[in-house]
Design a protein around this motif. Structure first.
Motif, PDB file in Angstrom:
ATOM      1  N   ARG A  38     -20.247  62.536 -31.219  1.00  0.00           N
ATOM      2  CA  ARG A  38     -19.253  62.264 -32.464  1.00  0.00           C
ATOM      3  C   ARG A  38     -17.669  62.091 -32.089  1.00  0.00           C
ATOM      4  NH1 ARG A  38     -19.570  67.681 -35.200  1.00  0.00           N
ATOM      5  NH2 ARG A  38     -17.580  69.223 -33.169  1.00  0.00           N
ATOM      6  N   GLN A  39     -17.004  61.202 -32.320  1.00  0.00           N
ATOM      7  CA  GLN A  39     -15.664  60.601 -32.060  1.00  0.00           C
ATOM      8  C   GLN A  39     -14.644  60.770 -33.448  1.00  0.00           C
ATOM      9  OE1 GLN A  39     -14.765  57.058 -30.218  1.00  0.00           O
ATOM     10  NE2 GLN A  39     -13.411  57.978 -28.748  1.00  0.00           N
ATOM     11  N   ALA A  40     -13.708  61.577 -33.202  1.00  0.00           N
ATOM     12  CA  ALA A  40     -13.039  62.266 -34.495  1.00  0.00           C
ATOM     13  C   ALA A  40     -11.878  61.623 -34.427  1.00  0.00           C
ATOM     14  CB  ALA A  40     -13.121  63.508 -34.487  1.00  0.00           C
ATOM     15  N   PRO A  41     -10.885  60.868 -35.447  1.00  0.00           N
ATOM     16  CA  PRO A  41      -9.815  60.107 -35.059  1.00  0.00           C
ATOM     17  C   PRO A  41      -9.098  60.293 -34.049  1.00  0.00           C
ATOM     18  CG  PRO A  41     -10.605  59.776 -37.461  1.00  0.00           C
ATOM     19  CD  PRO A  41     -11.599  61.343 -36.981  1.00  0.00           C
ATOM     20  N   GLY A  42      -8.188  59.615 -33.658  1.00  0.00           N
ATOM     21  CA  GLY A  42      -7.861  60.356 -31.951  1.00  0.00           C
ATOM     22  C   GLY A  42      -7.327  60.929 -31.100  1.00  0.00           C
ATOM     23  N   LYS A  43      -9.202  61.433 -31.415  1.00  0.00           N
ATOM     24  CA  LYS A  43     -10.244  61.999 -30.275  1.00  0.00           C
ATOM     25  C   LYS A  43     -11.128  61.412 -29.086  1.00  0.00           C
ATOM     26  CE  LYS A  43      -8.825  66.468 -32.662  1.00  0.00           C
ATOM     27  NZ  LYS A  43     -10.343  67.843 -32.958  1.00  0.00           N
ATOM     28  N   GLU A  44     -11.089  61.933 -28.367  1.00  0.00           N
ATOM     29  CA  GLU A  44     -12.494  61.694 -27.119  1.00  0.00           C
ATOM     30  C   GLU A  44     -13.971  62.266 -28.338  1.00  0.00           C
ATOM     31  OE1 GLU A  44     -10.239  61.488 -22.795  1.00  0.00           O
ATOM     32  OE2 GLU A  44     -11.779  63.039 -23.607  1.00  0.00           O
ATOM     33  N   ARG A  45     -14.820  61.031 -27.870  1.00  0.00           N
ATOM     34  CA  ARG A  45     -15.982  60.812 -28.087  1.00  0.00           C
ATOM     35  C   ARG A  45     -16.913  62.541 -27.261  1.00  0.00           C
ATOM     36  NH1 ARG A  45     -19.485  55.979 -26.926  1.00  0.00           N
ATOM     37  NH2 ARG A  45     -19.538  57.170 -24.440  1.00  0.00           N
ATOM     38  N   GLU A  46     -17.476  63.145 -27.921  1.00  0.00           N
ATOM     39  CA  GLU A  46     -17.920  64.409 -27.452  1.00  0.00           C
ATOM     40  C   GLU A  46     -19.310  64.347 -27.486  1.00  0.00           C
ATOM     41  OE1 GLU A  46     -15.940  68.013 -29.162  1.00  0.00           O
ATOM     42  OE2 GLU A  46     -16.918  67.423 -31.111  1.00  0.00           O
ATOM     43  N   GLY A  47     -19.594  65.637 -26.818  1.00  0.00           N
ATOM     44  CA  GLY A  47     -21.608  65.874 -26.939  1.00  0.00           C
ATOM     45  C   GLY A  47     -21.383  66.712 -28.561  1.00  0.00           C
ATOM     46  N   VAL A  48     -22.795  66.970 -28.624  1.00  0.00           N
ATOM     47  CA  VAL A  48     -23.065  67.005 -30.296  1.00  0.00           C
ATOM     48  C   VAL A  48     -24.261  68.358 -29.554  1.00  0.00           C
ATOM     49  CG1 VAL A  48     -23.120  67.778 -32.656  1.00  0.00           C
ATOM     50  CG2 VAL A  48     -22.374  65.960 -31.669  1.00  0.00           C
ATOM     51  N   LEU A  49     -25.130  67.334 -29.996  1.00  0.00           N
ATOM     52  CA  LEU A  49     -26.847  67.765 -29.201  1.00  0.00           C
ATOM     53  C   LEU A  49     -27.511  67.256 -27.924  1.00  0.00           C
ATOM     54  CD1 LEU A  49     -27.900  69.851 -32.284  1.00  0.00           C
ATOM     55  CD2 LEU A  49     -27.295  70.989 -29.990  1.00  0.00           C
ATOM     56  N   CYS A  50     -28.131  67.959 -27.426  1.00  0.00           N
ATOM     57  CA  CYS A  50     -29.036  66.785 -27.132  1.00  0.00           C
ATOM     58  C   CYS A  50     -30.828  66.829 -26.821  1.00  0.00           C
ATOM     59  CB  CYS A  50     -29.291  66.209 -25.453  1.00  0.00           C
ATOM     60  SG  CYS A  50     -30.188  65.844 -24.356  1.00  0.00           S
ATOM     61  N   ILE A  51     -31.649  66.135 -27.038  1.00  0.00           N
ATOM     62  CA  ILE A  51     -33.394  66.552 -27.207  1.00  0.00           C
ATOM     63  C   ILE A  51     -33.781  65.883 -25.951  1.00  0.00           C
ATOM     64  CG2 ILE A  51     -33.637  64.691 -28.534  1.00  0.00           C
ATOM     65  CD1 ILE A  51     -34.938  67.029 -30.427  1.00  0.00           C
ATOM     66  N   GLY A  52     -34.961  66.766 -24.962  1.00  0.00           N
ATOM     67  CA  GLY A  52     -35.462  66.445 -24.247  1.00  0.00           C
ATOM     68  C   GLY A  52     -36.563  65.604 -24.511  1.00  0.00           C
ATOM     69  N   THR A  53     -37.414  65.288 -23.711  1.00  0.00           N
ATOM     70  CA  THR A  53     -39.084  64.647 -24.507  1.00  0.00           C
ATOM     71  C   THR A  53     -39.612  66.114 -24.770  1.00  0.00           C
ATOM     72  OG1 THR A  53     -39.620  64.753 -21.480  1.00  0.00           O
ATOM     73  CG2 THR A  53     -38.151  62.788 -22.379  1.00  0.00           C
ATOM     74  N   SER A  54     -39.911  67.120 -24.352  1.00  0.00           N
ATOM     75  CA  SER A  54     -40.423  68.133 -24.566  1.00  0.00           C
ATOM     76  C   SER A  54     -39.886  68.975 -25.748  1.00  0.00           C
ATOM     77  CB  SER A  54     -40.965  69.018 -23.278  1.00  0.00           C
ATOM     78  OG  SER A  54     -41.302  68.559 -21.806  1.00  0.00           O
ATOM     79  N   ASP A  55     -38.912  68.298 -25.918  1.00  0.00           N
ATOM     80  CA  ASP A  55     -38.593  68.092 -27.655  1.00  0.00           C
ATOM     81  C   ASP A  55     -37.619  70.313 -27.287  1.00  0.00           C
ATOM     82  OD1 ASP A  55     -40.549  68.268 -30.056  1.00  0.00           O
ATOM     83  OD2 ASP A  55     -39.748  66.592 -28.720  1.00  0.00           O
ATOM     84  N   GLY A  56     -37.105  69.853 -26.374  1.00  0.00           N
ATOM     85  CA  GLY A  56     -36.349  71.159 -25.626  1.00  0.00           C
ATOM     86  C   GLY A  56     -34.844  70.206 -25.643  1.00  0.00           C
ATOM     87  N   SER A  57     -33.896  71.901 -26.369  1.00  0.00           N
ATOM     88  CA  SER A  57     -32.890  70.954 -26.861  1.00  0.00           C
ATOM     89  C   SER A  57     -30.971  72.075 -26.250  1.00  0.00           C
ATOM     90  CB  SER A  57     -32.594  70.748 -28.431  1.00  0.00           C
ATOM     91  OG  SER A  57     -32.757  72.726 -28.511  1.00  0.00           O
ATOM     92  N   ARG A  58     -30.335  71.169 -26.579  1.00  0.00           N
ATOM     93  CA  ARG A  58     -29.417  71.308 -25.946  1.00  0.00           C
ATOM     94  C   ARG A  58     -28.028  71.717 -26.411  1.00  0.00           C
ATOM     95  NH1 ARG A  58     -29.116  74.405 -21.072  1.00  0.00           N
ATOM     96  NH2 ARG A  58     -30.665  73.953 -19.689  1.00  0.00           N
ATOM     97  N   ASP A  59     -26.560  72.316 -26.982  1.00  0.00           N
ATOM     98  CA  ASP A  59     -25.394  71.958 -27.642  1.00  0.00           C
ATOM     99  C   ASP A  59     -24.672  71.924 -26.836  1.00  0.00           C
ATOM    100  OD1 ASP A  59     -25.343  75.631 -28.557  1.00  0.00           O
ATOM    101  OD2 ASP A  59     -24.766  74.761 -26.945  1.00  0.00           O
ATOM    102  N   ASN A  60     -23.554  71.742 -27.122  1.00  0.00           N
ATOM    103  CA  ASN A  60     -21.936  71.900 -26.393  1.00  0.00           C
ATOM    104  C   ASN A  60     -21.362  72.288 -26.832  1.00  0.00           C
ATOM    105  OD1 ASN A  60     -19.660  70.602 -24.120  1.00  0.00           O
ATOM    106  ND2 ASN A  60     -20.135  68.649 -25.867  1.00  0.00           N
ATOM    107  N   GLY A  61     -21.172  73.866 -26.633  1.00  0.00           N
ATOM    108  CA  GLY A  61     -20.534  74.554 -26.944  1.00  0.00           C
ATOM    109  C   GLY A  61     -20.313  75.350 -27.993  1.00  0.00           C
ATOM    110  N   ASP A  62     -19.693  76.268 -28.761  1.00  0.00           N
ATOM    111  CA  ASP A  62     -19.906  77.176 -29.824  1.00  0.00           C
ATOM    112  C   ASP A  62     -20.085  76.401 -31.335  1.00  0.00           C
ATOM    113  OD1 ASP A  62     -19.032  79.616 -28.923  1.00  0.00           O
ATOM    114  OD2 ASP A  62     -20.457  78.674 -27.941  1.00  0.00           O
ATOM    115  N   SER A  63     -19.402  75.289 -31.165  1.00  0.00           N
ATOM    116  CA  SER A  63     -18.708  74.879 -32.417  1.00  0.00           C
ATOM    117  C   SER A  63     -20.082  74.063 -33.355  1.00  0.00           C
ATOM    118  CB  SER A  63     -18.098  73.036 -32.112  1.00  0.00           C
ATOM    119  OG  SER A  63     -19.295  71.892 -31.811  1.00  0.00           O
ATOM    120  N   VAL A  64     -20.576  73.912 -32.974  1.00  0.00           N
ATOM    121  CA  VAL A  64     -22.056  73.371 -34.288  1.00  0.00           C
ATOM    122  C   VAL A  64     -23.351  74.081 -33.755  1.00  0.00           C
ATOM    123  CG1 VAL A  64     -21.083  70.643 -34.381  1.00  0.00           C
ATOM    124  CG2 VAL A  64     -23.392  71.442 -32.695  1.00  0.00           C
ATOM    125  N   LYS A  65     -23.208  75.107 -33.264  1.00  0.00           N
ATOM    126  CA  LYS A  65     -24.238  76.311 -33.514  1.00  0.00           C
ATOM    127  C   LYS A  65     -24.720  77.213 -34.427  1.00  0.00           C
ATOM    128  CE  LYS A  65     -24.046  77.881 -29.109  1.00  0.00           C
ATOM    129  NZ  LYS A  65     -24.779  77.715 -28.321  1.00  0.00           N
TER     130      LYS A  65
END
Length: 129
Positions: A38-65
């Motif tokens: 995601r990219q908010a106005p005036g900010k750099e693009r940042e990762g939110v969530l990632c999903i692998g082929t076996s459906d394991g996922s990772r977040d990027n810190g606590d913001s959306v946990k």
């Protein structure tokens, strides 16, 4: 020709929910890790969530946990981002992209944006009263 199309964005009040979709054509999402960014106005693009082929996922810190989840529907060749309890700080344009170099999401996945390809046009999410 490969196309990624994000959809499902909109305007909601704080506490509301949205489900974003990332649909791919000309490309099999099953074979690669897929990230939502995601990219908010005036900010750099940042990762939110990632999903692998076996459906394991990772977040990027606590913001959306505990509020956002990522999933795949292999039959529909689509990756989803379920967003609950939305906050004003979630306001941004949301993008999906595939990492052609990986099948899993490493711990530093959000710092590896250069590895991601086929960025869509994004979908706007606005959270306000």
């Amino acid at each position: 020709q490969v196309h990624f199309v994000e959809s499902g964005g909109g305007s909601v009040q704080p506490g509301g929910s949205l489900r974003l979709s990332c649909a791919a054509s000309g490309f099999f999402l099953d074979y690669y890790a897929v990230g939502w960014f995601r990219q908010a106005p005036g900010k750099e693009r940042e990762g939110v969530l990632c999903i692998g082929t076996s459906d394991g996922s990772r977040d990027n810190g606590d913001s959306v946990k505990g509020r956002f989840t990522i999933s795949r529907d292999k039959a529909k060749n689509t990756v989803y981002l379920q967003m609950n309890n939305l906050k004003p700080e979630d306001t941004a344009v949301y993008y999906c992209a595939a990492n052609l170099m990986r099948v899993r999401c490493p711990e530093d996945w959000a710092a590896l944006q250069h590895e991601y390809s086929y960025w869509g046009q994004g979908t706007q999410v606005t959270v306000s009263l």
